[in-house]
Design a protein around this motif. Structure first.
Motif, mmCIF file in Angstrom:
data_model
loop_
_atom_site.group_PDB
_atom_site.id
_atom_site.type_symbol
_atom_site.label_atom_id
_atom_site.label_comp_id
_atom_site.label_asym_id
_atom_site.label_seq_id
_atom_site.Cartn_x
_atom_site.Cartn_y
_atom_site.Cartn_z
ATOM 1 N N ARG A 11 -30.519 110.615 -6.090
ATOM 2 C CA ARG A 11 -29.568 110.986 -7.149
ATOM 3 C C ARG A 11 -29.886 110.345 -8.487
ATOM 4 O O ARG A 11 -29.394 110.806 -9.518
ATOM 5 C CB ARG A 11 -28.142 110.689 -6.685
ATOM 6 N N GLN A 12 -30.735 109.335 -8.502
ATOM 7 C CA GLN A 12 -31.209 108.786 -9.777
ATOM 8 C C GLN A 12 -32.015 109.837 -10.547
ATOM 9 O O GLN A 12 -32.140 109.749 -11.761
ATOM 10 C CB GLN A 12 -32.086 107.549 -9.541
ATOM 11 N N CYS A 13 -32.532 110.817 -9.837
ATOM 12 C CA CYS A 13 -33.368 111.861 -10.433
ATOM 13 C C CYS A 13 -32.560 112.972 -11.098
ATOM 14 O O CYS A 13 -33.106 113.744 -11.907
ATOM 15 C CB CYS A 13 -34.266 112.478 -9.368
ATOM 16 N N LEU A 14 -31.292 113.100 -10.773
ATOM 17 C CA LEU A 14 -30.470 114.206 -11.276
ATOM 18 C C LEU A 14 -30.524 114.295 -12.794
ATOM 19 O O LEU A 14 -30.426 113.287 -13.487
ATOM 20 C CB LEU A 14 -29.025 114.070 -10.801
ATOM 21 N N GLY A 15 -30.689 115.518 -13.273
ATOM 22 C CA GLY A 15 -30.716 115.768 -14.708
ATOM 23 C C GLY A 15 -32.081 115.593 -15.350
ATOM 24 O O GLY A 15 -32.279 116.011 -16.495
ATOM 25 N N THR A 16 -33.026 114.996 -14.635
ATOM 26 C CA THR A 16 -34.372 114.823 -15.192
ATOM 27 C C THR A 16 -35.000 116.200 -15.387
ATOM 28 O O THR A 16 -34.971 117.031 -14.487
ATOM 29 C CB THR A 16 -35.251 113.968 -14.255
ATOM 30 N N PRO A 17 -35.592 116.451 -16.566
ATOM 31 C CA PRO A 17 -36.231 117.749 -16.797
ATOM 32 C C PRO A 17 -37.344 118.026 -15.796
ATOM 33 O O PRO A 17 -38.028 117.104 -15.340
ATOM 34 C CB PRO A 17 -36.824 117.618 -18.208
ATOM 35 N N PHE A 18 -37.508 119.312 -15.477
ATOM 36 C CA PHE A 18 -38.612 119.697 -14.606
ATOM 37 C C PHE A 18 -39.910 119.595 -15.396
ATOM 38 O O PHE A 18 -40.007 120.075 -16.523
ATOM 39 C CB PHE A 18 -38.451 121.140 -14.097
ATOM 40 N N ARG A 19 -40.891 118.961 -14.780
ATOM 41 C CA ARG A 19 -42.241 118.905 -15.357
ATOM 42 C C ARG A 19 -43.233 118.911 -14.201
ATOM 43 O O ARG A 19 -43.188 118.025 -13.342
ATOM 44 C CB ARG A 19 -42.444 117.661 -16.213
ATOM 45 N N HIS A 20 -44.114 119.902 -14.193
ATOM 46 C CA HIS A 20 -45.133 119.992 -13.146
ATOM 47 C C HIS A 20 -45.929 118.689 -13.100
ATOM 48 O O HIS A 20 -46.396 118.204 -14.128
ATOM 49 C CB HIS A 20 -46.052 121.177 -13.430
#
Length: 139
Positions: A11-20
């Motif tokens: 859940r620390q990852c939530l909201g992080t933009p998608f980047r390949h």
């Protein structure tokens, strides 16, 4: 390590933009980057494979997961539990990862959403699951 620790890391990852091929929470992640982040936070060995294409083919993602020292394959998809990694088929080959956050929700960096998100594991998402992995040593 506990399931709660895995879910906190996820859940620390939530909201992080998608980047390949992204690996930085808050900056950019892809679905594999979420798994790498979780492994780092919970302190388990995870071999970070890089240089893969946007749509892994020929079993590339499954082979990478099968060889991870911190993961074990769950014999039946029905044996999944919160904190597990789900290998999913988006098209022909399995090419996506998500974390099961409870029996009915998943968390993943999802290109179509543009960021890391958590949502219901509905029938269409459930049908995409091809393999399930537990983190070894979860209590």
């Amino acid at each position: 390590m506990t399931i709660d620790e895995i879910l906190i890391a996820a859940r620390q990852c939530l909201g992080t933009p998608f980047r390949h091929q992204g690996r930085l929470v808050g900056v950019g992640l892809d679905c594999a980057g979420v798994a790498v982040h979780i492994a780092r936070v919970i302190g388990v060995e995870y071999v970070d494979v890089q240089g893969y294409g946007r749509t892994p083919a020929n079993g590339q993602l499954a082979q990478s997961l099968d060889s991870q020292p911190c993961l074990e394959i769950v014999p039946a998809i029905s044996g999944r539990r919160p904190g597990d990694l789900l290998l999913m088929r988006m098209a022909r080959d399995p090419q996506h990862l998500a974390v099961l956050t409870d029996r009915e929700t998943i968390l993943h960096a999802y290109e179509s959403a543009g960021h890391c998100c958590e949502h219901r594991l509905d029938r269409s998402w459930r049908a995409r699951i091809v393999r399930v992995y537990h983190f070894r040593g979860v209590s």
